[in-house]
Design a protein around this motif. Structure first.
Motif, PDB file in Angstrom:
ATOM      1  N   TRP A 197       4.899   1.834  -7.451  1.00 45.15           N
ATOM      2  CA  TRP A 197       4.151   0.650  -7.028  1.00 45.15           C
ATOM      3  C   TRP A 197       3.394   0.932  -5.728  1.00 45.15           C
ATOM      4  CZ3 TRP A 197       4.709  -2.246  -2.522  1.00 45.15           C
ATOM      5  CH2 TRP A 197       3.931  -3.416  -2.467  1.00 45.15           C
ATOM      6  N   VAL A 201      -0.411   0.319  -5.894  1.00 42.00           N
ATOM      7  CA  VAL A 201      -0.882  -0.931  -5.276  1.00 42.00           C
ATOM      8  C   VAL A 201      -0.935  -0.845  -3.749  1.00 42.00           C
ATOM      9  CG1 VAL A 201      -0.432  -3.401  -4.992  1.00 42.00           C
ATOM     10  CG2 VAL A 201       0.003  -2.289  -7.198  1.00 42.00           C
ATOM     11  N   VAL A 205      -4.475  -0.684  -1.428  1.00 38.93           N
ATOM     12  CA  VAL A 205      -4.823  -1.936  -0.743  1.00 38.93           C
ATOM     13  C   VAL A 205      -4.886  -1.726   0.773  1.00 38.93           C
ATOM     14  CG1 VAL A 205      -4.023  -4.270  -0.192  1.00 38.93           C
ATOM     15  CG2 VAL A 205      -3.973  -3.454  -2.550  1.00 38.93           C
ATOM     16  N   SER A 258      -3.858  -8.698  -5.305  1.00 38.61           N
ATOM     17  CA  SER A 258      -2.613  -8.022  -4.926  1.00 38.61           C
ATOM     18  C   SER A 258      -2.169  -8.369  -3.524  1.00 38.61           C
ATOM     19  CB  SER A 258      -2.802  -6.499  -5.027  1.00 38.61           C
ATOM     20  OG  SER A 258      -3.224  -6.101  -6.311  1.00 38.61           O
ATOM     21  N   GLU A 261       1.588  -9.822  -2.898  1.00 39.27           N
ATOM     22  CA  GLU A 261       2.727  -8.911  -3.023  1.00 39.27           C
ATOM     23  C   GLU A 261       2.724  -7.861  -1.921  1.00 39.27           C
ATOM     24  OE1 GLU A 261       2.818  -6.363  -6.531  1.00 39.27           O
ATOM     25  OE2 GLU A 261       0.723  -6.857  -6.965  1.00 39.27           O
ATOM     26  N   VAL A 262       1.541  -7.428  -1.478  1.00 41.86           N
ATOM     27  CA  VAL A 262       1.473  -6.471  -0.376  1.00 41.86           C
ATOM     28  C   VAL A 262       1.971  -7.102   0.914  1.00 41.86           C
ATOM     29  CG1 VAL A 262      -0.116  -5.185   1.125  1.00 41.86           C
ATOM     30  CG2 VAL A 262      -0.341  -5.036  -1.368  1.00 41.86           C
TER      31      VAL A 262
END
Length: 460
Positions: A197, A201, A205, A258, A261-262
């Motif tokens: 992940w 992601v 990001v 995203s 979640e970041v």
């Protein structure tokens, strides 16, 4: 004859028993803080102190360290910035091979093999690592630092930190959080899923966010975090919050889908900033390397087996001794029998004037590593005895905004017998266990004495 005609005033040196007895009798005393030099160092110490290059060399080295201006300028894949070929990994500490590697180091290497799909399962990963076909090199050799096992593989994303004063660059991987994580030697499915992940992601990001935000001044952020109760090794809550505040708008703008979640991941990980602090420490100490005649330490690092130091005037040579087991607080039912010897490149924080050297700025750290608040203050005060300067930007409110002690000097270590204070996480000795506690650890004396001998051998 005035000596016998008036009340005595006694000067005490060394053992405290005489001082305590005289205090009990209300006899005025003056205590002299003196310790014998480290055993066997007298001749080498005399030669190094007689080197005419020493004062100017140390002034230059510590001046370069304290004038460094680290800025976070990017987040990029290790394959791009470090050029790691297949079957090559970086690791924390001095050089080591599979045969001598500790449990957490082996666990992290196994996890990296599975992450990069160099092996299909644990037995085949172990077999390949034992065969000698996998190349292992220290992070420090590649302008990189890694926490705990410090294993870096091609797909990992790296914080890129630039010293805008001297031009150097340093890297550190992204922080995975606490618990069962690769850096502590865990390699189960949940560990690999998180790393995938982060590759898919988190890394992209953050990379896009920093491109939008522009460079982030880590020196200023660290200075502010110290005044908010962090010491930047085992307590990074304030620094992580400050970094999150800097990045949040740009994360949203870079990847709205995203972003949540970041931001949740970073917000849920109080140690997220540690890796940025480590890269800032690395680029700052690297600015002080290779000053002929300097006795200043520019790296302290551990691989779970050895504790090593590097010295400005001695190039890239490692001087090592056995890594010790930290003394501290343990999680759950874990205890000293579960602990691995000290591991990680995170002692770059102490080397650059943070971590254990800044504990007086962080009273709450004793809740994590043990001891009392007075112990944290005493630890910082003792480090002024073995350092060359006080950091002009990193200041401690509780000491009247005195700068943190910075620039460990081999000659002062040898003359006083005082060793650097290091606070650290504790890894489980069995591969796959993860973190079992946190505490303080004493570096091995021989790492410093052997470096001093080598420095003396180079004096004409």
């Amino acid at each position: 004859m005035t000596l016998l005609s008036g009340p005595p005033h006694v000067i005490t040196v060394g053992a405290g028993l005489l001082q305590e007895s005289l205090d009990a009798q209300a006899v005025p005393t003056t205590a002299v803080a003196w310790r014998p030099p480290l055993p066997g160092t007298a001749d080498a110490l005399a030669r190094v102190l007689a080197d005419p290059r020493l004062p100017a060399a140390n002034e230059r080295a510590v001046g370069r360290l304290t004038s460094a201006r680290p800025q976070l300028v990017g987040v990029r894949r290790a394959s791009e910035v470090l050029g790691l070929p297949d079957l090559m990994f970086l690791h924390a500490g001095p050089p080591i091979d599979w045969e001598r590697a500790s449990g957490p180091m082996r666990g992290a290497l196994i996890g990296a093999m599975l992450l990069e799909e160099y092996a299909r399962d644990v037995p085949s990963a172990e077999q390949l690592l034992a065969s000698g076909q996998v190349r292992l090199e220290p992070c420090h050799r590649h302008a990189t630092v890694g926490p705990m096992a410090g294993v870096v593989s091609p797909s990992m994303w790296m914080l890129e930190v630039l010293d805008t004063e001297h031009g150097g660059t340093a890297y550190c991987s992204l922080n995975e959080g606490l618990g069962k994580v690769l850096r502590y030697g865990a390699y189960g499915p949940e560990v690999l899923e998180r790393l995938h992940w982060m590759d898919r992601v988190l890394g992209p990001v953050l990379s896009a966010a920093i491109e939008l935000s522009g460079p982030i001044d880590l020196r200023a952020l660290i200075a502010q975090a110290l005044q908010m109760g962090d010491e930047l090794h085992n307590r990074n809550r304030a620094a992580t919050s400050l970094l999150l505040r800097e990045l949040a708008p740009w994360v949203v703008e870079a990847a709205a889908g995203s972003a949540a979640e970041v931001l949740r991941f970073v917000n849920g990980n109080d140690h997220f900033f540690l890796n940025a602090a480590m890269a800032a420490g690395k680029v700052s100490t690297d600015a002080a390397r290779n000053v002929p005649g300097s006795s200043m330490v520019v790296a302290m690092a551990r691989n779970g087996t050895d504790f090593g130091v590097q010295v400005s005037g001695l190039g890239d040579r490692w001087f090592t001794g056995p890594a010790g087991v930290p003394d501290g607080l343990y999680l759950g039912a874990y205890g000293p029998a579960d602990a691995n010897p000290d591991i990680g490149d995170s002692t770059i924080t102490e080397t650059s004037g943070l971590g254990g050297f800044a504990m007086a700025a962080s009273p709450a750290i004793v809740r994590f590593v043990g001891g009392e608040v007075a112990d944290a203050v005493a630890a910082t005060r003792s480090m002024y005895e073995i350092t060359l300067a006080e950091h002009p930007a990193y200041q401690i409110p509780g000491l009247g905004f005195r700068g943190t002690p910075v620039g460990i000097d081999l000659t002062l270590v040898a003359r006083t017998g005082v060793l650097p204070v290091v606070n650290t996480g504790i890894a489980g000795r069995v591969a796959g266990t993860g973190q079992v506690g946190a505490g303080l650890v004493k570096p091995p004396v021989e790492a410093f004495t052997s470096a001093l001998m080598a420095l003396a051998d180079g004096v004409d």
